[in-house]
Design a protein around this motif. Structure first.
Motif, short mmCIF file in Angstrom:
data_model
loop_
_atom_site.label_atom_id
_atom_site.label_comp_id
_atom_site.label_asym_id
_atom_site.label_seq_id
_atom_site.Cartn_x
_atom_site.Cartn_y
_atom_site.Cartn_z
N VAL A 103 0.97 -1.22 0.09
CA VAL A 103 0.04 -0.10 0.00
C VAL A 103 0.87 1.11 0.15
O VAL A 103 2.03 1.24 0.79
N LEU A 131 -2.52 -0.99 -3.50
CA LEU A 131 -3.30 -0.12 -3.24
C LEU A 131 -2.69 1.37 -3.05
O LEU A 131 -1.63 1.46 -2.40
N VAL A 151 -3.40 5.24 -1.68
CA VAL A 151 -4.24 6.28 -0.79
C VAL A 151 -3.51 7.62 -0.73
O VAL A 151 -2.44 7.91 -0.94
N ALA A 179 -5.28 6.41 7.29
CA ALA A 179 -5.85 5.03 7.05
C ALA A 179 -4.79 3.92 7.42
O ALA A 179 -5.58 2.65 7.17
N VAL A 180 -3.65 4.01 7.05
CA VAL A 180 -2.74 3.24 6.82
C VAL A 180 -2.77 2.18 7.89
O VAL A 180 -2.73 0.98 7.95
N HIS A 212 -5.00 0.94 9.96
CA HIS A 212 -6.37 0.18 9.78
C HIS A 212 -6.26 -0.93 8.64
O HIS A 212 -6.55 -1.81 8.73
N ILE A 213 -5.58 -0.30 7.59
CA ILE A 213 -5.48 -1.38 6.59
C ILE A 213 -4.51 -2.11 6.37
O ILE A 213 -4.70 -3.54 6.24
N LEU A 214 -3.30 -1.79 7.21
CA LEU A 214 -2.24 -2.81 7.45
C LEU A 214 -2.58 -4.07 8.39
O LEU A 214 -2.37 -5.03 8.35
N THR A 217 -4.84 -6.64 6.57
CA THR A 217 -4.30 -7.34 5.27
C THR A 217 -2.94 -7.72 5.45
O THR A 217 -2.37 -7.63 6.48
#
Length: 305
Positions: A202, A229, A231, A236-237, A239-241, A244
């Motif tokens: 990401v 991805l 962004v 938000a990183v 939450h994303i990491l 995933t």
């Protein structure tokens, strides 16, 4: 009559004559010669179309027109004198000043908790607002006084700006605990460049900051990533990491703030990325402004390394 037609010095002489009632006394107080005071009075008489003062055995007596002008002129001169001689000061304990600071979401995560805690005791009524560096023309906004300070990696702030370096910023790799690249607390805690390239990534583009230099550095070295991805911001990183198997290249100070809340791990980056400087910026127009100086010193004292 327009104000541009009046020499302010004539009003100073007029005001002094009202108090002294003698040309000699006004001249002595003002540090002028008597002819100079008489000449000023003659010019003012001609300009206003009135004698203003009549000579009598007891001194110079103001005419009705002079009496009408007396208080407004005295008030205006007193106001100008006060404005020219006042010392601008800033008392953080009593000030209700609102400051606008340009910073990214990284800056909000890293700086604001500590800064707001300090303001609670040192400046309890001072308020802060943050402005995204990409949301305004930061250079113009700071020049106009709409943004007081800016924090971050901001190569666009050059001519007309002053700066103080706060600390160097390195980059690290971040991913969730239990990720295939998580070797546990008792192992090497490093990943190879091959493992980095093979992972899904990401990427934060962060327009308006200098963080894009990381991508440029990787490209110059021919390092290609599988970017799954993109962004526009960092917030938000975490939450994303956490949810995933992607990894991210992030500033180390941001990584240190988010690993615990989101259950993440950070390791040294396998690519030789250069450090960048996180800097405090302000416009030269406000270099001597006491409020701006106070906030700059507060931030520098807390965060400079």
């Amino acid at each position: 009559m327009d104000l541009h037609e009046i020499d302010l010095n004539l009003l100073v002489v007029f005001n002094q004559l009202l108090m002294e009632r003698r040309v000699s006394g006004a001249a002595e107080t003002l540090g002028l010669t008597q002819p100079a005071v008489s000449n000023a009075l003659a010019r003012l008489r001609k300009l206003l179309g009135d004698e203003l003062f009549l000579r009598t055995p007891g001194g110079m007596v103001p005419t009705p027109r002079a009496q009408l002008l007396a208080q407004p002129v005295a008030d205006a001169l007193a106001l100008l004198h006060g404005a020219m001689n006042q010392r601008i000061s800033f008392d953080p304990l009593t000030s209700q000043r609102s400051f606008n600071i340009g910073m990214s979401d990284i800056g909000e995560i890293y700086f604001l908790p500590t800064l707001m805690d300090a303001l609670k005791t040192q400046a309890p009524q001072v308020r802060l607002s943050t402005v995204r560096n990409s949301a305004v023309n930061l250079s113009d906004a700071m020049s106009a006084g709409q943004v007081d300070l800016a924090l971050g990696l901001l190569p666009q702030l050059k001519a007309g700006f002053l700066q103080r370096r706060l600390f160097p910023q390195g980059y690290v790799c971040v991913f969730r605990k239990g990720h295939a690249l998580d070797f546990g607390s008792n192992s090497k805690r490093r990943i190879t460049l091959a493992e980095f390239v093979a992972a899904d990534h990401v990427v934060v583009e962060a327009v308006g900051t200098g963080h894009g230099r990381v991508d440029e550095a990787l490209q110059r070295r021919g390092i290609k990533r599988m970017v799954r991805l993109r962004v526009p911001h960092f917030v938000a990183v975490g939450h994303i990491l956490a949810g995933t198997d992607m990894i991210a290249t992030l500033p180390q100070r941001l990584a240190e703030k988010i690993v615990e809340p989101f259950g993440l791990v950070w390791v040294k980056h396998p690519a030789p990325l250069p450090d960048t400087a996180i800097t405090l910026f302000w416009h030269a127009r406000y270099h001597q402004d006491p409020a701006n100086q106070w906030l700059r010193e507060l931030i520098f004292g807390m965060f400079a390394r």
